[in-house]
Design an enzyme around this catalytic site. Structure first.
Site, mmCIF file in Angstrom:
data_model
loop_
_atom_site.group_PDB
_atom_site.id
_atom_site.type_symbol
_atom_site.label_atom_id
_atom_site.label_comp_id
_atom_site.label_asym_id
_atom_site.label_seq_id
_atom_site.Cartn_x
_atom_site.Cartn_y
_atom_site.Cartn_z
ATOM 1 N N CYS A 167 0.810 -1.220 0.000
ATOM 2 C CA CYS A 167 0.000 0.000 0.000
ATOM 3 C C CYS A 167 0.839 1.263 0.000
ATOM 4 C CB CYS A 167 -0.956 -0.016 1.198
ATOM 5 S SG CYS A 167 -1.968 -1.499 1.230
ATOM 6 N N HIS A 307 -2.357 8.038 6.423
ATOM 7 C CA HIS A 307 -2.630 6.740 5.784
ATOM 8 C C HIS A 307 -3.993 6.238 6.254
ATOM 9 C CE1 HIS A 307 -1.794 3.031 3.740
ATOM 10 N NE2 HIS A 307 -1.991 2.325 4.839
ATOM 11 N N GLU A 318 -0.365 4.961 13.689
ATOM 12 C CA GLU A 318 -0.061 6.218 12.996
ATOM 13 C C GLU A 318 -0.190 7.408 13.957
ATOM 14 O OE1 GLU A 318 -2.216 6.863 9.368
ATOM 15 O OE2 GLU A 318 -0.901 8.496 8.745
ATOM 16 N N LYS A 339 -9.584 8.244 2.988
ATOM 17 C CA LYS A 339 -10.081 6.878 2.766
ATOM 18 C C LYS A 339 -11.503 6.702 3.297
ATOM 19 C CE LYS A 339 -5.647 4.386 2.569
ATOM 20 N NZ LYS A 339 -4.662 5.449 2.860
ATOM 21 N N HIS A 344 -9.947 1.928 0.571
ATOM 22 C CA HIS A 344 -8.501 1.717 0.477
ATOM 23 C C HIS A 344 -8.147 1.096 -0.874
ATOM 24 C CE1 HIS A 344 -4.452 1.215 1.398
ATOM 25 N NE2 HIS A 344 -4.486 0.361 2.408
ATOM 26 N N PHE A 401 1.770 -3.421 3.948
ATOM 27 C CA PHE A 401 2.154 -4.745 4.444
ATOM 28 C C PHE A 401 3.624 -4.991 4.078
ATOM 29 C CE2 PHE A 401 -2.224 -7.108 4.377
ATOM 30 C CZ PHE A 401 -2.646 -6.334 5.449
#
Length: 415
Positions: A167, A307, A318, A339, A344, A401
């Protein structure tokens, strides 16, 4: 003393497509209005699917910008990326036929590349035999297929690559392209990310991992970053592409300049293949590096496009990272995650969100965090309604990831 190199980089073109719009301006308006567009998935449904919705691009075939024959040879992620790239190139007004092709390049990332092609032709091969597999199989499924097709379309013979950092792929691509221009290896780069992973296998994989929201009865309120009631992310698809350019090159051709790209930082968590570092150490590290690269202090930042995917662990990590980097200034920052509107888009998210940051700076309007009704953290996440303000410098965070972390820094350019 500033650490800025002599070659400055500016953003001159924007292109995007996702579930809430087929161009960057429509997507930006949906973000400003906190207007999601999640829908039930029609291609695969049934009792065993715990998740029945997502952020699909619908009512779109791409033929308003691309040739029908061309589209038949491409995986869906390349279709989306090429479509957004055409918008970005048109938006920046460049005529590549008049440019030195060796000074113009492409870096477009993707998390999983041509997974639609892989799933479709595995089934066909087993049912009908290996000789029924299309000769376009390999060039369709390659992660670098989008980057390659964009370069072919415009005859760009400069640097060409395709990072695959989950991502963080699109933000990674923009950072790589930024450094190529800074270092003098190119003058113009088409860059960003594309993803089309709303396939049965990908959906099932995220579903059994329990990474996705299961709010099937209320899809438009399912993606709720930093909200107490968040229960996972909403899988979506799309592409976000920028044209970035060396400043003097842009000025010489009279380009409209949206803003300046100032810094790029990246780091690795080196901890878990899917979970973020719970204290956000890697995320903090890439923000610190990006600020250093930009020659800025934390208190000079006005806005962060987080994010913030709407997962309990990711959002919390975060927040810890932001607090560790910004200290007391963290409470003065405006922060939002778009988002809540787009869902996402995995490897495309950094491109779409960079487009949002560029427009935030250009228009001095902060897009809100949609569906943030019960904030779970004590920072200013701009809930549900846009906000006007003075935004001189802004960050875009992207984490993936594998423990990949990327931060980009953008700043106002005085046109």
């Amino acid at each position: 003393m500033s650490t800025q190199p002599s070659r400055r980089v500016v953003v001159t073109g924007l292109g995007a497509i996702c579930n809430v719009g087929h161009n960057s301006l429509d997507i930006w308006q949906a973000m400003r209005q906190a207007r999601p567009a999640m829908r039930p998935i029609e291609r695969f449904q049934g009792e065993r699917w715990a998740v029945k919705f997502g952020g699909e691009v619908v009512d779109w075939d791409g033929t308003d910008r691309l040739e029908r024959g061309e589209l038949k040879r491409l995986d869906r992620f390349t279709m989306l990326g090429l479509y957004a790239a055409v918008e970005a190139v048109q938006d920046c007004g460049i005529d590549f036929s008049k440019e030195d092709p060796f000074r113009c390049g492409v870096v477009i990332g993707s998390g999983v590349g041509g997974v639609n092609t892989i799933e479709e032709y595995i089934e066909k091969m087993h049912v009908k035999g290996p000789d029924r597999v299309t000769p376009f199989l390999v060039p369709r499924l390659m992660v670098n297929a989008c980057s390659g097709n964009v370069s072919i379309r415009y005859g760009l013979k400069g640097p060409n690559s395709a990072p695959a950092t989950a991502c963080a792929s699109a933000a990674n691509a923009i950072g790589d392209a930024f450094q190529l221009i800074q270092d003098g290896d190119a003058d113009v780069m088409v860059t960003g990310g594309a993803e089309a992973a709303m396939t049965p296998l990908c959906m099932a994989g995220f579903m059994v991992m329990r990474a996705l929201s299961t709010r099937n009865d209320d899809p438009n309120h399912a993606s709720r970053p930093f909200d107490h009631d968040r229960d996972g992310f909403v899988l979506a698809e799309g592409a976000g592409i920028l044209v970035i350019e060396e400043l003097e090159h842009a000025k010489k051709r009279g380009a409209r300049i949206y803003c300046e790209l100032l810094g790029f930082g990246s780091s690795g968590d080196a901890g878990h293949i899917t979970a973020p570092d719970p204290e956000g150490i890697g995320a903090a590290r890439c923000m610190v590096l990006a600020l250093k690269d930009a020659g800025l202090k934390p208190e000079q930042i006005d806005y962060i496009n987080a994010h913030g995917t709407s997962t309990p662990l990711g959002d919390a990590a975060e927040v810890m990272a932001i607090k560790s980097v910004f200290g007391e200034h963290a409470k003065k920052l405006a922060i939002s995650s778009t988002k809540g509107v787009t869902g996402h888009t995995l490897g495309a998210s950094g491109g779409i969100e960079s487009m949002a940051v560029v427009r935030t700076i250009a228009e001095q309007v902060i897009p809100p965090t949609a569906n943030l009704d019960h904030p779970d953290f004590d920072l200013d996440f701009v809930p549900n309604h846009e906000r006007k303000g003075t935004i001189r410098y802004a960050l875009n965070n992207s984490f993936g990831f594998g423990g990949h972390n990327v931060t980009l820094v953008f700043g106002r350019y005085p046109n």
